[in-house]
Scaffold this motif. Structure first.
Motif, PDB file in Angstrom:
ATOM      1  N   ILE A 131      30.502  42.573  44.682  1.00 32.81           N
ATOM      2  CA  ILE A 131      31.442  42.294  45.776  1.00 32.81           C
ATOM      3  C   ILE A 131      32.508  43.390  45.893  1.00 32.81           C
ATOM      4  CG2 ILE A 131      33.103  40.628  46.685  1.00 32.81           C
ATOM      5  CD1 ILE A 131      31.489  38.422  45.368  1.00 32.81           C
ATOM      6  N   PRO A 132      33.169  43.809  44.800  1.00 32.23           N
ATOM      7  CA  PRO A 132      34.098  44.936  44.940  1.00 32.23           C
ATOM      8  C   PRO A 132      33.420  46.206  45.456  1.00 32.23           C
ATOM      9  CG  PRO A 132      34.469  43.803  42.863  1.00 32.23           C
ATOM     10  CD  PRO A 132      33.222  43.229  43.443  1.00 32.23           C
ATOM     11  N   GLY A 133      32.180  46.463  44.996  1.00 34.78           N
ATOM     12  CA  GLY A 133      31.477  47.646  45.477  1.00 34.78           C
ATOM     13  C   GLY A 133      31.193  47.571  46.970  1.00 34.78           C
ATOM     14  N   TRP A 134      30.755  46.402  47.436  1.00 44.18           N
ATOM     15  CA  TRP A 134      30.471  46.248  48.859  1.00 44.18           C
ATOM     16  C   TRP A 134      31.757  46.327  49.688  1.00 44.18           C
ATOM     17  CZ3 TRP A 134      31.858  42.652  52.587  1.00 44.18           C
ATOM     18  CH2 TRP A 134      31.169  42.741  53.796  1.00 44.18           C
ATOM     19  N   LEU A 135      32.829  45.720  49.195  1.00 47.75           N
ATOM     20  CA  LEU A 135      34.100  45.783  49.917  1.00 47.75           C
ATOM     21  C   LEU A 135      34.610  47.216  50.026  1.00 47.75           C
ATOM     22  CD1 LEU A 135      35.954  42.668  48.445  1.00 47.75           C
ATOM     23  CD2 LEU A 135      35.032  42.927  50.759  1.00 47.75           C
ATOM     24  N   GLN A 136      34.416  48.010  48.970  1.00 49.96           N
ATOM     25  CA  GLN A 136      34.812  49.412  49.017  1.00 49.96           C
ATOM     26  C   GLN A 136      33.960  50.178  50.021  1.00 49.96           C
ATOM     27  OE1 GLN A 136      36.997  51.481  47.243  1.00 49.96           O
ATOM     28  NE2 GLN A 136      36.119  53.466  47.841  1.00 49.96           N
ATOM     29  N   ALA A 137      32.641  49.945  49.985  1.00 48.97           N
ATOM     30  CA  ALA A 137      31.733  50.730  50.814  1.00 48.97           C
ATOM     31  C   ALA A 137      31.780  50.340  52.282  1.00 48.97           C
ATOM     32  CB  ALA A 137      30.305  50.573  50.276  1.00 48.97           C
ATOM     33  N   VAL A 144      39.818  49.855  42.980  1.00 44.66           N
ATOM     34  CA  VAL A 144      40.767  49.599  41.890  1.00 44.66           C
ATOM     35  C   VAL A 144      41.434  48.241  42.068  1.00 44.66           C
ATOM     36  CG1 VAL A 144      42.931  50.352  40.833  1.00 44.66           C
ATOM     37  CG2 VAL A 144      41.183  52.033  41.398  1.00 44.66           C
ATOM     38  N   ILE A 145      41.886  47.959  43.283  1.00 49.29           N
ATOM     39  CA  ILE A 145      42.563  46.692  43.546  1.00 49.29           C
ATOM     40  C   ILE A 145      41.605  45.520  43.388  1.00 49.29           C
ATOM     41  CG2 ILE A 145      43.894  45.377  45.230  1.00 49.29           C
ATOM     42  CD1 ILE A 145      45.292  47.886  44.163  1.00 49.29           C
ATOM     43  N   THR A 146      40.432  45.629  43.979  1.00 48.09           N
ATOM     44  CA  THR A 146      39.506  44.502  43.941  1.00 48.09           C
ATOM     45  C   THR A 146      38.996  44.227  42.529  1.00 48.09           C
ATOM     46  OG1 THR A 146      37.727  46.033  44.579  1.00 48.09           O
ATOM     47  CG2 THR A 146      38.775  44.744  46.325  1.00 48.09           C
ATOM     48  N   THR A 147      38.730  45.273  41.750  1.00 49.21           N
ATOM     49  CA  THR A 147      38.250  45.017  40.392  1.00 49.21           C
ATOM     50  C   THR A 147      39.350  44.420  39.514  1.00 49.21           C
ATOM     51  OG1 THR A 147      38.663  47.385  39.917  1.00 49.21           O
ATOM     52  CG2 THR A 147      36.397  46.719  40.370  1.00 49.21           C
ATOM     53  N   ASN A 151      39.050  40.679  37.660  1.00 45.09           N
ATOM     54  CA  ASN A 151      39.268  40.406  36.236  1.00 45.09           C
ATOM     55  C   ASN A 151      39.929  39.046  36.048  1.00 45.09           C
ATOM     56  OD1 ASN A 151      38.168  42.817  35.300  1.00 45.09           O
ATOM     57  ND2 ASN A 151      40.132  43.883  35.288  1.00 45.09           N
ATOM     58  N   PHE A 152      40.958  38.768  36.833  1.00 44.54           N
ATOM     59  CA  PHE A 152      41.669  37.494  36.717  1.00 44.54           C
ATOM     60  C   PHE A 152      40.802  36.332  37.189  1.00 44.54           C
ATOM     61  CE2 PHE A 152      45.133  40.624  36.997  1.00 44.54           C
ATOM     62  CZ  PHE A 152      45.854  40.279  35.868  1.00 44.54           C
TER      63      PHE A 152
END
Length: 365
Positions: A131-137, A144-147, A151-152
């Motif tokens: 999901i963070p990768g797709w949101l970035q792309a 950085v923000i999404t990962t 974590n939390f």
């Protein structure tokens, strides 16, 4: 060699050595300020980490975790991505290991369970990084923000599952039942009893980590996908002009990175704890960033940097025992200084070294 570049032995060897020396010099000054002898501190640090076979076994155990998280960060680095979600990806990877062990440990031996645990941890870790990768792309959300956020979310999800779904019946602890022998990796001391590893929890996942290093090297430097990853990380605009899809490379890279981080759980869950519990990651994901930086995002360098941080973890326990004035918090300060010089101040010595080695560069036509 173009302007601003350094010989490989300087870039890959001398600069990390200078950063490490600076970190330990500052750490020595801190030890001196609290009234202790820095040389004695170094002695006890080395004694606890490599002074015995058992101590070195603990060092290798910690290094195994750092190899996985360091590789995860390094793969993302090569694509110009900064994945600092290793903590959450390792957490979710632990679910993949636990599902495999809880389902199979009573019916098959460990070597049948292991492939399912490896695949499960990699899939779960990759899914959490997807999901963070797709949101970035696709959406431009900074990875950085999404990962960090994920974590939390992973920690909260793990707490819910261990409290309401997977907790051992009748227990107040946030953990699953203990795995049977079919869900436990053999310790190296069981395989090589004459080696003298004693009670050190180093186990077969060490070899899985080394295999992962070899596979990452092959991927990044010997495959078309690895070339595309490195090209995109070096110059995204040129890579897109050459026909490389930024969405595809970003998503695939994050999947691989998350899968490697998730595999860290094999060492802790199946290799040492033999049950899924909260807080088993304990900062390994964040230290993996320093491991990747110090190792120059190369598998060989990552192995060496992981052993160094393993020595700090294991030797720090011996140091705080022999020199009580140097508390565990002081050991964390020393680790933080190594991370600081390997990360934030990584280029501190580079300008001087460029001036020093400038005369050796060939003159361009």
């Amino acid at each position: 060699m173009t302007a601003g570049q350094l010989p490989r032995w300087v870039d890959l060897g001398l600069i990390p050595f200078l950063n490490l020396a600076a970190a330990f010099l500052v750490s020595g000054l801190v030890v001196l300020l609290i009234g202790e002898n820095p040389l004695n501190a170094v002695y006890y640090l080395l004694l606890g980490s490599v002074g015995s076979v058992e101590g070195f076994g603990y060092t290798l155990f910690y290094a195994t975790n750092f190899i996985f998280t360091g590789l995860a960060v390094a793969v993302a680095f090569h694509a110009g991505l900064f994945n600092i979600g290793g903590e959450g990806q390792a957490y979710i990877g632990g679910l993949g290991v636990a599902f495999a062990c809880l389902a199979l440990d009573q019916y098959v031996p460990w070597y049948v369970t292991l492939p399912f645990a490896v695949v499960g941890s990699a899939i779960m870790g990759a899914a959490w990084a997807l999901i963070p990768g797709w949101l970035q792309a696709a959406r431009g959300s900074h990875v950085v923000i999404t990962t960090i956020m994920f974590n939390f979310i992973a920690a909260a999800l793990m707490g819910y599952l261990l409290n309401s779904v997977m907790k051992k019946p009748g227990s107040m602890q946030l953990e699953t039942r203990t795995f049977e022998d079919g869900g436990r990796l053999p310790f190296l001391n069981d395989i090589f009893p004459s080696a003298g590893f004693g009670f050190a929890p180093v186990n077969l996942s060490l070899f899985i980590a080394l295999i992962a290093c070899g596979l990452v090297w092959l991927l990044i430097w010997r495959t078309k996908l690895g070339f595309e990853i490195r090209s995109f990380g070096a110059n995204a605009t040129a890579a897109v002009y050459a026909g490389i899809s930024p969405v595809r490379i970003t998503v695939i890279t994050m999947l691989i990175s998350g899968g490697l981080a998730g595999m860290m759980a094999i060492n802790e869950i199946m290799g040492s704890q033999h049950r899924l519990l909260t807080d088993f990651v304990t900062g390994y994901g964040f230290v993996g960033i320093a491991v990747a930086l110090m190792g120059r995002a190369h598998p060989v360098g990552i192995i060496l940097a992981a052993i160094l941080f393993g020595m700090l973890y294991q030797g720090g326990a011996e140091l705080s025992f022999e020199m009580p004035s140097i508390t565990r918090d002081m050991i964390i300060v020393i680790q933080g200084l190594v991370i600081l010089f390997a990360g934030a101040l990584e280029y501190m010595f580079r300008p001087a070294l460029i001036r020093m080695f400038a005369p050796s560069r060939p003159v361009s036509a």
